[in-house]
Structures are given as C-alpha cells and as structure tokens.
Design a protein around this motif. Structure first.
Motif, short mmCIF file in Angstrom:
data_model
loop_
_atom_site.label_atom_id
_atom_site.label_comp_id
_atom_site.label_asym_id
_atom_site.label_seq_id
_atom_site.Cartn_x
_atom_site.Cartn_y
_atom_site.Cartn_z
N THR A 1 16.91 -38.65 13.52
CA THR A 1 16.27 -39.60 12.60
C THR A 1 14.77 -39.65 12.87
N GLY A 2 14.40 -39.71 14.15
CA GLY A 2 12.98 -39.74 14.50
C GLY A 2 12.27 -38.44 14.18
N GLY A 3 13.00 -37.31 14.18
CA GLY A 3 12.37 -36.02 13.98
C GLY A 3 12.44 -35.49 12.56
N LEU A 4 13.32 -36.08 11.71
CA LEU A 4 13.51 -35.52 10.37
C LEU A 4 13.34 -36.54 9.24
N TRP A 5 12.84 -37.73 9.55
CA TRP A 5 12.69 -38.75 8.52
C TRP A 5 11.82 -38.27 7.36
N TRP A 6 10.92 -37.36 7.63
CA TRP A 6 9.97 -36.89 6.63
C TRP A 6 10.65 -36.10 5.50
N LEU A 7 11.90 -35.67 5.70
CA LEU A 7 12.61 -34.97 4.63
C LEU A 7 12.73 -35.85 3.38
N GLY A 8 12.78 -37.17 3.60
CA GLY A 8 12.88 -38.09 2.48
C GLY A 8 11.70 -38.02 1.55
N ASN A 9 10.56 -37.53 2.04
CA ASN A 9 9.36 -37.45 1.20
C ASN A 9 9.58 -36.54 0.00
N ALA A 10 10.41 -35.50 0.18
CA ALA A 10 10.68 -34.57 -0.92
C ALA A 10 11.37 -35.26 -2.09
N LEU A 11 12.16 -36.28 -1.78
CA LEU A 11 12.88 -36.99 -2.83
C LEU A 11 11.99 -37.95 -3.61
N LEU A 12 10.80 -38.23 -3.07
CA LEU A 12 9.90 -39.15 -3.75
C LEU A 12 8.94 -38.45 -4.70
N ILE A 13 8.97 -37.09 -4.71
CA ILE A 13 8.12 -36.35 -5.65
C ILE A 13 8.55 -36.68 -7.08
N GLU A 14 9.86 -36.72 -7.31
CA GLU A 14 10.42 -37.16 -8.59
C GLU A 14 11.33 -38.34 -8.29
N ALA A 15 10.70 -39.43 -7.90
CA ALA A 15 11.43 -40.60 -7.40
C ALA A 15 12.41 -41.15 -8.42
N GLU A 16 12.05 -41.10 -9.68
CA GLU A 16 12.93 -41.68 -10.71
C GLU A 16 14.28 -40.96 -10.76
N GLU A 17 14.32 -39.71 -10.29
CA GLU A 17 15.56 -38.94 -10.35
C GLU A 17 16.27 -38.85 -9.01
N PHE A 18 15.50 -38.84 -7.90
CA PHE A 18 16.12 -38.55 -6.62
C PHE A 18 15.99 -39.66 -5.57
N ALA A 19 15.25 -40.73 -5.85
CA ALA A 19 15.03 -41.77 -4.84
C ALA A 19 16.34 -42.38 -4.34
N TRP A 20 17.37 -42.37 -5.17
CA TRP A 20 18.65 -42.95 -4.76
C TRP A 20 19.24 -42.22 -3.55
N ALA A 21 18.87 -40.94 -3.39
CA ALA A 21 19.42 -40.13 -2.30
C ALA A 21 18.61 -40.25 -1.01
N LEU A 22 17.58 -41.09 -1.01
CA LEU A 22 16.72 -41.22 0.17
C LEU A 22 17.51 -41.56 1.45
N PRO A 23 18.43 -42.51 1.43
CA PRO A 23 19.19 -42.81 2.66
C PRO A 23 19.99 -41.61 3.16
N LEU A 24 20.46 -40.75 2.23
CA LEU A 24 21.23 -39.58 2.65
C LEU A 24 20.35 -38.60 3.42
N ALA A 25 19.10 -38.44 2.98
CA ALA A 25 18.18 -37.51 3.66
C ALA A 25 17.70 -38.08 4.98
N VAL A 26 17.35 -39.37 4.98
CA VAL A 26 16.75 -39.98 6.17
C VAL A 26 17.79 -40.28 7.25
#
Length: 528
Positions: free
Chosen positions: A82-107
């Motif tokens: 979690t401490g080393g890969l939290w930044w993966l969630g940033n990719a989901l915010l590029i098109e937040a309206e479509e992918f932001a719901w998956a943020l907890p899955l990535a983080v």
C-alpha cells in the motif's frame, strides 16, 4: 532490546496487525525516490519478533498453527505494498468520471493480493522456525521464494522486490549481475533480519559474521566493477532521447494530436549539442498519437525531418488486419523508421498490463460494463515472440515496452546479441509520485544484469542513458520538455546470465533451507 522484543512478541489482535502493517509501510522508504535502505533493518527486525510470538493452536493442525504467522506476513505485505503502490490510483483519475469508482481496488485491492505472497513467506518460515539463526535463514528463504513467485504467478508483478532496497546506487547494484534480483532479495532479508538476534543473543555471533561478510562482498564486488576501465562509447554514434511531456488527459484528444506530433518533430530536428548529428532518435511509448500505418503523410513528415543516416525508434500503436468481418488487432509496439520515412522494423509488446491494456475474462467483464484504462480502439494483443531489432551500423537493440523491463526473464530474446536496451514508456499516468522513480530503478538494474547500456525514453520522465554498469550518463527529469544527446555507451562482457543468476538463486535458497532445517531439527530435539 530484550524488553522491546518481548513486548512486540506478545502483541495480539489489532495491535499485532497494526505494528506489522506499520513495519511493512516503513520498509517502503528503502525504495526510490527515498533510497533509505537502512530502514529495512527496523522493518525486518520487528517482523522477526512478531513471528516469534505468532504461534497458533497446536491442536488445530498445521494450517491452524501457521495461521497467525500468515496474517502477520500478510499485514506486513499490505503495509509495504500500500505504501509503495498507492500511486497506481493516479491512473484512474485521468478519466475520473469513468474509472474513479475503481480507486479503492487499485490502492488497496492490488496490495491486498500481493500481500498474500508475503503471508505465504512468513507461514513457510514459521513452519521451520527455531530460536536462533535458523529462523533468520527460514525467513530469508521464504521471502526469496515469494519474490520469485511474484514474477510469474497471475502474469507476474515483481514490482519493488525487497532486493531493490539494497541497491540504491550503482556501487550496490553490481551484485545483481551475479545472483539476480531474487537472489539479492533473499540475501537482503537475511542481512536486514540479523539485528533481531540481539534480543536473544542465540546465533548472534555467527549471524553478524555472515551478515558482515555478505555486506563486504556486496560492496567490494561493486567497487571492483566500478573501479575498472570505463567501457567507452561507440564512435560517432549519438543517441537523442526526445521527451515531449504530454499531459495524459490530452494525449488522445483529437484537437491536440497535431500539436503533439509537431512537438516531437521539432525536438527531433534541433541541432545537436555535441556537434555531431544524432544517429538514433528515440521517442517514448505510444508517442505518435495516431496509427502510423494508416497515415502515410505522417511517415513522409518524419522522413523529411530526419537527415541522411538518421533512424527514428518510436513507440506507437500498430494495427493488424485480420479476416474480413473481424475487428483488427492492435499492438503496443516499437517502430524503426529510416530517413526516407519507411518503416524498417517493428516489435510488439509481449507482456501486457492487465486491466490497463487488456481485459482478463473480457467477455464476462465487458458485459458488466468494464473496459481497459488505456484509451485505444480495443484491447491490445500481445506479441508472439521477443527478438533483437536491427538498426544501422549492424547494431541491434533489445525492445522493452513500459513495464516489461521489470521482468528479468524477459531479457532473453531471439536473434543476434543486443548492443543496447531501448525502454520506451509513458509514466505520465502516475503524475509526480514515486512510481516513475521506482520504474526507472528497475530498468537501471536490467542494464547491470545484462551488461548492456540502457536507452530509456519516457513521455514525461525519467528519461536517461545509463552505461552497462547502471551509471546515469545523462537524462531528463520529470515534466521537462526537451531532448538530450548522448554518445551510445559500449556493452561489456556480462559476468552472469539469466541461467547463471537462476542457478545462484536456487543455490542460495538451498543453503538457507538447509540452515533453517538443521536449526529446526536441533531446536525440536533440544525441546524434547
């Protein structure tokens, strides 16, 4: 120290899991961009003491006895990933309206999955646990096997293996040429766990001796390799890395494509700072914002921009027609384009990113409304084989697209031996986070292991050329728009290979397993 070890050992329930989580999260500071490797002495010492107290119900069978050890390792891994890969969630915010719901899955979801490997490592270690140096051997063996498994199970994701924390600078990278990242991970866990012996003093003397010898050999070998003569550079071969630093949210915007392409051409056409025109120009992953094979005008413009004798190596999407009535296939590829604007060669990415470039169980998940994160006409297809790609001057390069470079086994390729690695990537997905620094470090290590220089072009950084010993010769930091011209370093005689590194890894695992087993047997006999 004994009192502290005793308190940690006796922790139970939520406090135990919290301490394990924090110990793992603290270990992330050993990875780029922090590179504070000494913190792992704390992380693994605490983990050993937690495992000392992780005894399950003796009447519950082997799984019941090992369950506390598994969950101790799982929480440690959950904190670390979690401490080393939290930044993966940033990719989901590029098109937040479509992918932001998956943020907890990535983080949190991916770290929870990866933590299973560390849970298995500690359960394995606890099965061979004893009260002295043997338990350090058991833990190192378990983590070495876990990192190896992470490289291929469920397509593999060996990101931030523990061994990278022991290699923050080129002096400390050279050992990977002999034993690979998985051998480094096993020995690193051994060395970082030895301070736990101070609390009990059982096995402390031999543990310290072995740890000091390993550290001395690690640093000594690095010093010896780096103190030798420099490999030099290829005569009159200049490599230009172009870094356009395109905002990911604008990359596939129809209104921005022309400007992106003109920026790439403009940076390519600028006169060289060295006084010698570049031989090879490198553009990043999918830097061309349209299908080259469907746009002859773009190829013509490239040919007009290149001067005689120049070659462009660029990342781009490749379209392949199939049978009539079927949708075409798309590949994440590297193209070689000559000074006439003709495509001379191409290589496709083999190891695709799940959910990023293709959708596992596509028919099922698409029916549920899921799609890939990458904005392409369809999921990418994987290439069929890896081969070295010819360029001018009878030179060959090894193509590595994006995160393929984190897999040591992917360095094997058909064809003549490579003279350099070309790693094209687009880390703009992750913004100003530790992700691009971690990615670059892993690419750096592949050059050291293979004994060939690395030429890395990243859309927004980190772009760089390293020599065959991992030393950065020149580069561009994050978010800089520009280019850098560097003489292509020569390759060196590799001290090892994938085969010899694998052999060294299994030898290390065997020695650690023998040490753990002998100690466990002696412990049981003494207890009885």
């Amino acid at each position: 120290m004994e009192r502290l070890a005793g308190k940690i050992m006796l922790l139970w329930g939520a406090r135990r899991w919290a301490v394990s989580f924090l110990a793992g999260a603290l270990g992330v500071l050993s990875q780029p961009p922090f590179d504070f490797f000494a913190v792992l002495f704390v992380s693994f010492t605490v983990l050993v003491w937690l495992l000392d107290g992780a005894s399950g119900n003796a009447e519950a069978g082997i799984l019941g006895r090992l369950r506390p050890a598994f969950w101790t390792g799982w929480w440690f891994g959950f904190g670390y990933f979690t401490g080393g890969l939290w930044w993966l969630g940033n990719a989901l915010l590029i098109e937040a309206e479509e992918f932001a719901w998956a943020l907890p899955l990535a983080v949190f979801g991916l770290p929870a999955l990866l933590a299973l490997f560390y849970g298995l490592a500690t359960a394995f270690a606890r099965a061979l646990w004893s009260d002295g140096l043997g338990r350090i051997c058991a833990l190192a063996c378990g983590f070495g096997l876990a990192e190896w498994l992470r490289s291929f199970v469920l397509t593999g994701f060996p990101w931030n293996a523990i061994g990278y924390g022991a290699m923050p600078v080129p002096l400390m990278m050279q050992s990977s040429a002999l034993i690979g990242i998985f051998g480094m991970s096993a020995l690193a866990v051994f060395v970082f766990s030895v301070p736990a012996l101070i609390a009990t003093r059982r096995g402390l003397a031999p543990g310290l001796v072995i740890a000091v010898l390993l550290l001395t050999a690690h640093l000594g070998f690095g010093y010896w390799r780096l103190s030798g003569p420099l490999p030099g550079a290829e005569d009159d071969i200049i490599v230009r890395i172009v870094q356009p630093s395109v905002d990911q949210s604008k990359k596939w915007d129809d209104g921005e494509r022309k400007q992106i392409f003109e920026t790439l051409l403009s940076l390519t056409a600028r006169p060289s700072d060295t006084g010698v025109q570049p031989t090879y120009i490198i553009w990043p992953e999918t830097s061309v914002p349209f299908l080259l094979t469907s746009n002859p005008a773009a190829l013509t413009m490239i040919g007009q921009t290149l001067t005689e004798g120049q070659t462009l190596i660029t990342g781009a999407v490749r379209e392949e027609s199939v049978q009539a009535g079927q949708a075409p296939r798309y590949y994440n590829s590297i193209f070689v384009i000559d000074d006439k604007g003709q495509i001379a060669a191409a290589a496709d990415k083999l190891h695709l990113v799940p959910f990023g470039e293709y959708l596992p169980f596509a028919s099922l998940l698409k029916s549920a409304g899921l799609d890939t994160i990458a904005n392409t006409p369809g999921s990418f297809s994987a290439g069929s084989r890896r081969y070295t790609v010819p360029v001018q001057e009878n030179k060959y390069f090894l193509p590595m697209v994006c995160y393929e470079v984190i897999f040591p086994a992917k360095m094997a390729a058909e064809g003549p031996p490579a003279d350099f690695i070309v790693n094209v990537t687009n880390d703009a997905w992750y913004g100003n986070t530790p992700g691009p620094y971690q990615h670059f470090r892993q690419a750096q290590l592949r050059a050291v292991e293979a004994g060939i220089p690395l030429v890395r072009a990243a859309n927004n950084g980190i772009s760089a050329v390293t020599d065959a010993r991992g030393r950065v010769l020149s580069g561009l930091s994050q978010n800089v728009i520009g280019y850098v011209d560097v003489k292509l370093p020569k390759k060196i005689h590799a001290v090892g290979s994938n085969w010899s590194a694998n052999l060294a890894f299994w030898l290390i695992i065997a020695l650690l397993l023998i040490g753990a087993t002998v100690s466990r047997y002696s412990f049981i006999r003494t207890s009885n």
